[in-house]
Design a protein around this motif. Sequence first.
Motif, PDB file in Angstrom:
ATOM      1  N   VAL A  89       1.045  -1.185  -0.071  1.00 51.62           N
ATOM      2  CA  VAL A  89       0.221   0.136  -0.349  1.00 51.62           C
ATOM      3  C   VAL A  89       0.697   1.434   0.096  1.00 51.62           C
ATOM      4  N   ASP A  90       2.324   1.112   0.640  1.00 48.24           N
ATOM      5  CA  ASP A  90       2.532   2.097   0.609  1.00 48.24           C
ATOM      6  C   ASP A  90       3.638   2.756  -0.997  1.00 48.24           C
ATOM      7  N   VAL A  91       3.573   1.922  -1.524  1.00 49.62           N
ATOM      8  CA  VAL A  91       4.199   1.811  -3.263  1.00 49.62           C
ATOM      9  C   VAL A  91       3.011   2.841  -3.766  1.00 49.62           C
ATOM     10  N   ALA A  92       1.635   2.230  -4.070  1.00 51.41           N
ATOM     11  CA  ALA A  92       0.907   2.242  -4.022  1.00 51.41           C
ATOM     12  C   ALA A  92       0.257   4.144  -3.608  1.00 51.41           C
ATOM     13  N   ALA A  93       0.243   4.687  -2.639  1.00 50.04           N
ATOM     14  CA  ALA A  93       0.560   5.673  -2.540  1.00 50.04           C
ATOM     15  C   ALA A  93       1.032   6.471  -2.708  1.00 50.04           C
ATOM     16  N   ALA A  94       2.424   6.080  -2.840  1.00 48.92           N
ATOM     17  CA  ALA A  94       3.765   7.592  -3.543  1.00 48.92           C
ATOM     18  C   ALA A  94       3.146   6.902  -5.258  1.00 48.92           C
ATOM     19  N   HIS A  95       3.131   6.143  -5.909  1.00 46.48           N
ATOM     20  CA  HIS A  95       2.621   5.776  -7.452  1.00 46.48           C
ATOM     21  C   HIS A  95       1.476   5.904  -7.809  1.00 46.48           C
ATOM     22  N   PRO A  96      -0.198   7.060  -7.489  1.00 45.04           N
ATOM     23  CA  PRO A  96      -1.077   6.279  -8.020  1.00 45.04           C
ATOM     24  C   PRO A  96      -1.709   6.142  -9.292  1.00 45.04           C
ATOM     25  N   GLU A  97      -0.699   7.196  -9.988  1.00 44.65           N
ATOM     26  CA  GLU A  97      -1.030   7.066 -11.087  1.00 44.65           C
ATOM     27  C   GLU A  97      -0.709   5.827 -12.340  1.00 44.65           C
ATOM     28  N   VAL A  98      -0.173   4.650 -11.317  1.00 45.41           N
ATOM     29  CA  VAL A  98       0.605   3.640 -11.617  1.00 45.41           C
ATOM     30  C   VAL A  98       0.033   1.925 -11.432  1.00 45.41           C
ATOM     31  N   PRO A  99      -1.668   1.355 -12.158  1.00 41.60           N
ATOM     32  CA  PRO A  99      -2.918   0.927 -11.460  1.00 41.60           C
ATOM     33  C   PRO A  99      -1.647  -0.505 -10.408  1.00 41.60           C
ATOM     34  N   HIS A 100      -0.616  -1.068 -11.117  1.00 37.58           N
ATOM     35  CA  HIS A 100      -0.472  -2.066 -10.315  1.00 37.58           C
ATOM     36  C   HIS A 100       0.529  -1.364  -9.619  1.00 37.58           C
ATOM     37  N   ALA A 101       0.922  -0.565  -9.277  1.00 38.76           N
ATOM     38  CA  ALA A 101       1.334  -0.326  -7.983  1.00 38.76           C
ATOM     39  C   ALA A 101       1.652  -1.314  -6.411  1.00 38.76           C
ATOM     40  N   GLY A 102       0.508  -1.629  -6.245  1.00 36.71           N
ATOM     41  CA  GLY A 102       0.287  -1.957  -4.957  1.00 36.71           C
ATOM     42  C   GLY A 102       0.396  -3.424  -5.314  1.00 36.71           C
ATOM     43  N   SER A 103       0.605  -3.943  -5.965  1.00 36.46           N
ATOM     44  CA  SER A 103       1.233  -5.583  -5.857  1.00 36.46           C
ATOM     45  C   SER A 103       2.581  -5.994  -6.307  1.00 36.46           C
ATOM     46  N   ALA A 104       3.734  -4.542  -6.338  1.00 38.62           N
ATOM     47  CA  ALA A 104       4.623  -4.419  -6.212  1.00 38.62           C
ATOM     48  C   ALA A 104       6.357  -4.628  -5.107  1.00 38.62           C
ATOM     49  N   GLY A 105       5.849  -5.809  -4.544  1.00 40.91           N
ATOM     50  CA  GLY A 105       5.950  -6.700  -3.324  1.00 40.91           C
ATOM     51  C   GLY A 105       7.088  -7.305  -4.265  1.00 40.91           C
ATOM     52  N   PHE A 106       8.363  -7.844  -3.062  1.00 36.94           N
ATOM     53  CA  PHE A 106       8.800  -9.354  -3.425  1.00 36.94           C
ATOM     54  C   PHE A 106       9.478  -9.388  -2.526  1.00 36.94           C
ATOM     55  N   ILE A 107      10.287 -10.943  -1.912  1.00 35.92           N
ATOM     56  CA  ILE A 107      10.807 -11.676  -0.995  1.00 35.92           C
ATOM     57  C   ILE A 107      11.929 -12.005  -2.374  1.00 35.92           C
ATOM     58  N   ILE A 108      12.782 -11.860  -1.074  1.00 38.23           N
ATOM     59  CA  ILE A 108      13.712 -11.876  -1.638  1.00 38.23           C
ATOM     60  C   ILE A 108      14.793 -13.642  -1.140  1.00 38.23           C
ATOM     61  N   GLN A 109      15.657 -14.301  -1.435  1.00 38.51           N
ATOM     62  CA  GLN A 109      15.638 -15.509  -0.262  1.00 38.51           C
ATOM     63  C   GLN A 109      16.910 -16.420  -2.002  1.00 38.51           C
ATOM     64  N   GLY A 110      17.509 -17.252  -0.390  1.00 38.02           N
ATOM     65  CA  GLY A 110      18.764 -17.640  -1.494  1.00 38.02           C
ATOM     66  C   GLY A 110      19.555 -18.412  -1.141  1.00 38.02           C
ATOM     67  N   ARG A 117      -1.806 -16.103  -3.485  1.00 40.97           N
ATOM     68  CA  ARG A 117      -1.648 -17.411  -3.859  1.00 40.97           C
ATOM     69  C   ARG A 117      -2.665 -18.448  -3.477  1.00 40.97           C
ATOM     70  N   HIS A 118      -1.836 -18.998  -2.975  1.00 42.36           N
ATOM     71  CA  HIS A 118      -2.829 -20.170  -2.972  1.00 42.36           C
ATOM     72  C   HIS A 118      -4.314 -20.666  -2.354  1.00 42.36           C
ATOM     73  N   LYS A 119      -4.650 -18.918  -1.349  1.00 41.90           N
ATOM     74  CA  LYS A 119      -5.642 -18.870  -1.133  1.00 41.90           C
ATOM     75  C   LYS A 119      -6.498 -18.271  -2.242  1.00 41.90           C
ATOM     76  N   GLY A 120      -6.011 -18.360  -3.917  1.00 41.65           N
ATOM     77  CA  GLY A 120      -6.919 -17.721  -4.161  1.00 41.65           C
ATOM     78  C   GLY A 120      -7.415 -16.146  -4.582  1.00 41.65           C
ATOM     79  N   ILE A 157      -5.582  -9.071   0.587  1.00 41.23           N
ATOM     80  CA  ILE A 157      -6.191  -9.722  -1.155  1.00 41.23           C
ATOM     81  C   ILE A 157      -3.925  -9.254  -1.069  1.00 41.23           C
ATOM     82  N   GLU A 158      -3.518 -10.207  -2.407  1.00 40.32           N
ATOM     83  CA  GLU A 158      -2.305 -10.048  -2.869  1.00 40.32           C
ATOM     84  C   GLU A 158      -2.785 -10.091  -4.599  1.00 40.32           C
ATOM     85  N   ASP A 159      -1.294  -8.556  -4.755  1.00 41.26           N
ATOM     86  CA  ASP A 159      -1.515  -8.508  -5.655  1.00 41.26           C
ATOM     87  C   ASP A 159      -2.853  -7.699  -6.089  1.00 41.26           C
ATOM     88  N   GLN A 160      -3.043  -7.070  -4.718  1.00 41.04           N
ATOM     89  CA  GLN A 160      -3.713  -5.737  -5.577  1.00 41.04           C
ATOM     90  C   GLN A 160      -3.943  -5.487  -6.175  1.00 41.04           C
TER      91      GLN A 160
END
Length: 535
Positions: A56-77, A397-400, A426-429
């Motif tokens: 939601v922080d990215v979506a608030a900072a970039h309201p002009e981008v419709p998919h900004a709310g689903s920009a998060g990622f997890i780094i692992q390895g 995602r696995h919750k639908g 919900i994810e990928d908002q």
Amino acid sequence: MSSRYAIDSIALRDGLVFGWGWFLHDDAPAQHLQLVIHHRSGAQSILGCTRGGSRVDVAAAHPEVPHAGSAGFIIQGRVHGDWNGARSELRAQLADGRQLTQSIEGFPFRFMPAAANTESLKAKGAAALALVRNGDVGGFLARIGRLLADLWRRVRTPVAPTEKPAMHRFTVVFDHAMGGGANRFREQRVAELIADGCCVATVLPDLPQLQYRLRIADRERAHETSASLTAALAELDRQQIAAIEINDLVSFDDPLAVVVWATAHAKRGVVLRMYVHDFHAVCPSWTLIDHRERYCGVPSLDVCASCLRQLDIPFLALLPPTDIPRWRTAWLRLLQCASEIIAFSPASVQIVLRAFPQLDPARIRVQPHVVDYLDASPLQPDLSLPLRIGVVGNISRHKGSQIVWDLAELIAARGLPIQIVVIGTIEDQVHSEIVQVTGQFRAESLPQLLGEHGVGICLLPSICPETFSYVTAELMQLQMPLAVFDLGAPAERVIDYPAGRVIADTTAQCALETILELHRSLLRDAASIPVSHDA
């Protein structure tokens, strides 16, 4: 600039890397992300960046981008090489097919909490706490946010350690720390054990630090330390262990180490209990969602091996090299040594036996969870138009989550007088006139929220076979109309529920048709005459 990114936090320990951030391109969402480390030796280490939910922080900072709310990622390895002289880059494949590369200076040390000043630490902690309070971090990132908030509280407000309990015979409990039904069950179980006079040692992953918390408590005192998994197991080996309970090993960086350790103790006479909160024993993809993002059905081992190589799920990249035969063999030995195996639905037992046909079914006891915390009378759902479909929970995602967004598109395309209310997150908002998201809530407030939002029919959109589903139990207790996919414990219960429907195919189209049929049936029952409404 059409693309931008941030890495919010990185932890590094013994070659393991774990952290989270966000990536945003103006034109299209990222479909795949990788962080590539080029070592001075010429070798490469590739860290998976699993798309991880709403921001939601990215979506608030970039309201002009419709998919900004689903920009998060997890780094692992895991990194296999020297950091000295290494250079790093973020590789993104966009949904429109384009591929981009972004150099990342100073990775990983510039993004580790130890590199930040005090004000930066406070700002990150405040931001994480705000996200949790507002319920605006979806799925997995919501849980990671809670872990981060706990970390900052400990950093900012040191707590005097309590006296370590006197050493005596322990019950050792292993569990993840991501919230949800498994954690609720574990907290109740630990409280029961302590009330019965036991000394309980609980082992929990602390992902933001890539360590483990070892909590030791009895009726009088409690003590907590942090250590590696190896050190935690070594410390437990120095104690007298009466019982071991495997509640859940998801997010452990070496779950088979715990499985082998527990099996060895069981063979020496220690009581061992195993709880089937998910299907981690069957596959590292504990939800049994395959690389096509569908329930796999537990196929043959060769199909499993091919799928495992293609999976992009949290924690998989943290595991040591493994394969399905080795994984299943280790877990089978534990199951065969267990004093008790407790499942929470007959459907779960059938899936476990499909993976482990050598296991005696009589060894598994079915013990459904008790849902006794909702103090409310049965609800009278609002079936008037526009119909409101309620989706309850943290919808990953696995919750639908994709089912919900696809359902919203279908409703809009057909011009149906229907709205969707997500009571939770919900994810990928994305922006949708059809979907309203209320944010985090307490289970006890569910009856009030369903009434306030005028929910007429509920949908459980999980695309994985739930082992119990507290949400299903809560909605049935409230006598809410409910549609679920033909998977796992929810379908097992809803098939005999008068106000329920089982959806034959795991698609939004089939879900919509089933909900419309249920709505017409409920209206007929209420009015005792046929109606001609389409919805």
